[in-house]
Design an enzyme around this catalytic site. Structure first.
Site, PDB file in Angstrom:
ATOM      1  N   SER A 150       0.809  -1.305   0.147  1.00 17.58           N
ATOM      2  CA  SER A 150       0.041   0.032  -0.010  1.00 17.58           C
ATOM      3  C   SER A 150       1.055   1.270  -0.093  1.00 17.58           C
ATOM      4  O   SER A 150       1.974   1.265   0.533  1.00 17.58           O
ATOM      5  CB  SER A 150      -0.958   0.015   1.284  1.00 17.58           C
ATOM      6  OG  SER A 150      -1.381   1.350   1.511  1.00 17.58           O
ATOM      7  N   TYR A 167      -2.134   0.372  10.856  1.00 24.19           N
ATOM      8  CA  TYR A 167      -2.070  -0.343   9.334  1.00 24.19           C
ATOM      9  C   TYR A 167      -0.583   0.128   8.665  1.00 24.19           C
ATOM     10  O   TYR A 167      -0.045  -0.886   8.017  1.00 24.19           O
ATOM     11  CB  TYR A 167      -3.278   0.435   8.580  1.00 24.19           C
ATOM     12  CG  TYR A 167      -3.306  -0.144   7.200  1.00 24.19           C
ATOM     13  CD1 TYR A 167      -4.004  -1.402   6.548  1.00 24.19           C
ATOM     14  CD2 TYR A 167      -2.976   0.649   6.088  1.00 24.19           C
ATOM     15  CE1 TYR A 167      -3.836  -1.740   5.621  1.00 24.19           C
ATOM     16  CE2 TYR A 167      -3.125   0.497   4.820  1.00 24.19           C
ATOM     17  CZ  TYR A 167      -3.554  -0.871   4.665  1.00 24.19           C
ATOM     18  OH  TYR A 167      -3.805  -1.395   3.117  1.00 24.19           O
TER      19      TYR A 167
HETATM   20  N1  LIG Z   1      -8.433  -1.413  -1.763  1.00 25.00           N
HETATM   21  C1  LIG Z   1      -7.555  -0.408  -1.580  1.00 25.00           C
HETATM   22  O1  LIG Z   1      -7.846   0.924  -1.632  1.00 25.00           O
HETATM   23  C2  LIG Z   1      -6.122  -0.630  -0.923  1.00 25.00           C
HETATM   24  C3  LIG Z   1      -5.369   0.306  -1.381  1.00 25.00           C
HETATM   25  C4  LIG Z   1      -3.816  -0.022  -0.986  1.00 25.00           C
HETATM   26  C5  LIG Z   1      -3.443  -1.531  -0.474  1.00 25.00           C
HETATM   27  N2  LIG Z   1      -4.611  -2.492  -0.404  1.00 25.00           N
HETATM   28  C6  LIG Z   1      -4.149  -3.864  -0.025  1.00 25.00           C
HETATM   29  O2  LIG Z   1      -4.532  -4.540  -1.297  1.00 25.00           O
HETATM   30  C7  LIG Z   1      -4.822  -5.933  -0.730  1.00 25.00           C
HETATM   31  C8  LIG Z   1      -6.206  -6.542  -0.999  1.00 25.00           C
HETATM   32  O3  LIG Z   1      -7.122  -5.343  -0.630  1.00 25.00           O
HETATM   33  P1  LIG Z   1      -8.622  -5.371  -1.327  1.00 25.00           P
HETATM   34  O4  LIG Z   1      -8.911  -3.778  -1.367  1.00 25.00           O
HETATM   35  O5  LIG Z   1      -8.688  -6.226  -2.401  1.00 25.00           O
HETATM   36  O6  LIG Z   1      -9.566  -5.866   0.031  1.00 25.00           O
HETATM   37  P2  LIG Z   1     -11.010  -6.667   0.104  1.00 25.00           P
HETATM   38  O7  LIG Z   1     -11.567  -6.423  -1.147  1.00 25.00           O
HETATM   39  O8  LIG Z   1     -11.263  -6.367   1.320  1.00 25.00           O
HETATM   40  O9  LIG Z   1     -10.039  -8.210  -0.092  1.00 25.00           O
HETATM   41  C9  LIG Z   1      -9.429  -8.633   1.178  1.00 25.00           C
HETATM   42  C10 LIG Z   1      -9.262 -10.146   0.823  1.00 25.00           C
HETATM   43  O10 LIG Z   1      -8.337 -10.650   1.931  1.00 25.00           O
HETATM   44  C11 LIG Z   1      -8.936 -12.001   2.364  1.00 25.00           C
HETATM   45  N3  LIG Z   1      -8.672 -12.028   3.688  1.00 25.00           N
HETATM   46  C12 LIG Z   1      -8.996 -11.183   4.782  1.00 25.00           C
HETATM   47  N4  LIG Z   1      -8.596 -11.878   5.955  1.00 25.00           N
HETATM   48  C13 LIG Z   1      -8.227 -13.133   5.738  1.00 25.00           C
HETATM   49  C14 LIG Z   1      -7.948 -14.191   6.389  1.00 25.00           C
HETATM   50  N5  LIG Z   1      -7.601 -13.961   7.719  1.00 25.00           N
HETATM   51  N6  LIG Z   1      -7.392 -15.395   5.695  1.00 25.00           N
HETATM   52  C15 LIG Z   1      -7.539 -15.622   4.463  1.00 25.00           C
HETATM   53  N7  LIG Z   1      -8.011 -14.464   3.728  1.00 25.00           N
HETATM   54  C16 LIG Z   1      -8.244 -13.234   4.218  1.00 25.00           C
HETATM   55  C17 LIG Z   1     -10.334 -11.858   2.073  1.00 25.00           C
HETATM   56  O11 LIG Z   1     -10.926 -13.062   1.944  1.00 25.00           O
HETATM   57  P3  LIG Z   1     -12.114 -13.682   3.063  1.00 25.00           P
HETATM   58  O12 LIG Z   1     -12.874 -12.654   3.642  1.00 25.00           O
HETATM   59  O13 LIG Z   1     -12.871 -14.572   2.047  1.00 25.00           O
HETATM   60  O14 LIG Z   1     -11.257 -14.530   3.634  1.00 25.00           O
HETATM   61  C18 LIG Z   1     -10.437 -11.155   0.658  1.00 25.00           C
HETATM   62  O15 LIG Z   1     -10.346 -11.859  -0.273  1.00 25.00           O
HETATM   63  C19 LIG Z   1      -4.678  -5.914   0.817  1.00 25.00           C
HETATM   64  O16 LIG Z   1      -3.691  -6.221   1.393  1.00 25.00           O
HETATM   65  C20 LIG Z   1      -4.834  -4.186   1.095  1.00 25.00           C
HETATM   66  O17 LIG Z   1      -4.297  -3.884   2.103  1.00 25.00           O
HETATM   67  C21 LIG Z   1      -5.973  -2.092  -0.687  1.00 25.00           C
END
Ligand SMILES: NC(=O)c1ccc[n+]([C@@H]2O[C@H](COP(=O)([O-])OP(=O)(O)OC[C@H]3O[C@@H](n4cnc5c(N)ncnc54)[C@H](OP(=O)(O)O)[C@@H]3O)[C@@H](O)[C@H]2O)c1
Length: 252
Positions: free
Chosen positions: A144, A157
């Site tokens: 991130s 975070y």
């Molecule tokens: N969205 C943004 O603006 C953004 C920006 C910068 C970085 N990021 C990073 O990008 C990555 C993906 O984020 P996203 O936006 O795609 O989030 P998201 O849509 O909330 O997806 C999060 C994923 O993580 C999985 N997960 C969470 N806890 C888990 C656990 N204990 N065991 C296994 N799987 C788990 C969830 O699956 P289940 O709930 O089905 O287990 C889901 O598939 C993250 O690392 C986040 O920090 C996101």
């Protein structure tokens, strides 16, 4: 033929957001997909979306904060495929608050999924990734912009994402001589369920058109995976362009 055709790819966070988009992009390159997350229905949805394009797809339900689940996942991947060419860590959690007010229990939760889980899964799969004859191994950490720049309300975070960057930088030096490339991807705000939750915590409107799209992050990531073995992308930042999300990419 695609550079990634037939390659065994393991993607955590495959049930949602960026991880799901990475699965779609890898399926378009005819990779073999191993989808990892906790939620069965959402995993099935991803599988249905990519089944016609991927070389093959398997679903693995695992809570990556549970060591027994990680061990069972590792055993299943070894038994099903015998090798791993690409490992993408996208599973993650976002929580926010000031140092004065945010409970330390939140820090423990963030640490377990944002740092400890990718550490343990990398450690568990490295022996088979290193032992492969020929070919390139590739590990991607979805980090991130908060892993590069901490801001108010993000101490916990950002601390986990700084730690994730340290993990990537260290393991890159450890495995470079073994034919394994390691990349960190640093997105700004991306239109996913996590960003919807981020905006709720910030008390602001969720405006997905103002943010980068999960497909944008997946494009950058998968294009870097396709680079020939003569070069590597180690770190790539992806900012929203246009819209108000462009203000330094936002906290997530
Ligand atoms: N969205 C943004 O603006 C953004 C920006 C910068 C970085 N990021 C990073 O990008 C990555 C993906 O984020 P996203 O936006 O795609 O989030 P998201 O849509 O909330 O997806 C999060 C994923 O993580 C999985 N997960 C969470 N806890 C888990 C656990 N204990 N065991 C296994 N799987 C788990 C969830 O699956 P289940 O709930 O089905 O287990 C889901 O598939 C993250 O690392 C986040 O920090 C996101």
């Amino acid at each position: 033929m695609s550079e990634l055709e037939g390659q065994i790819a393991v993607v955590t966070g495959a049930s949602s957001g960026i991880g799901r988009a990475v699965c779609c992009a890898l399926a378009q390159r005819r990779a073999v997909l191993s989808l990892v997350a906790r939620t069965a229905d959402a995993l099935h949805d991803t599988r249905r979306a990519i089944a016609s394009e991927a070389a093959a797809v398997h679903e693995y339900r695992a809570d990556l904060t549970n060591d027994k689940d990680v061990a069972a996942l590792t055993d299943a991947l070894k038994a099903d495929w015998g090798r791993v060419d690409i490992l993408v860590h996208s599973a993650g959690l976002f929580l926010r608050g000031s140092v004065e007010e945010q409970p330390v229990a939140d820090l423990d939760r963030l640490y377990r999924i944002n740092v400890r889980a990718p550490y343990l899964l990398t450690q568990s799969l490295l022996p088979i990734m290193k032992g492969q004859d020929g070919g390139l191994g590739q590990i991607v950490f979805v980090n991130s912009l908060a892993g590069l720049h901490a801001r108010a309300g993000l101490s916990q975070y950002a601390a986990t994402k700084f730690a994730l960057r340290a993990l990537a930088d260290s393991v890159r030096q450890e495995v470079r001589g073994e034919g394994i490339r390691v990349m960190s991807v640093y997105p700004g705000r991306v239109a996913t369920p996590m960003q919807r939750a981020v905006r709720r915590m910030e008390g602001g409107a969720y405006e997905p058109a103002s943010y980068a799209q999960p497909e944008d992050i997946a494009d950058v990531l998968v294009n870097a995976l396709c680079l020939p073995a003569t070069a590597e992308v180690t770190d790539v930042s992806v900012y929203p362009f246009g819209g108000h999300g462009a203000e330094s990419g936002g906290p997530a």
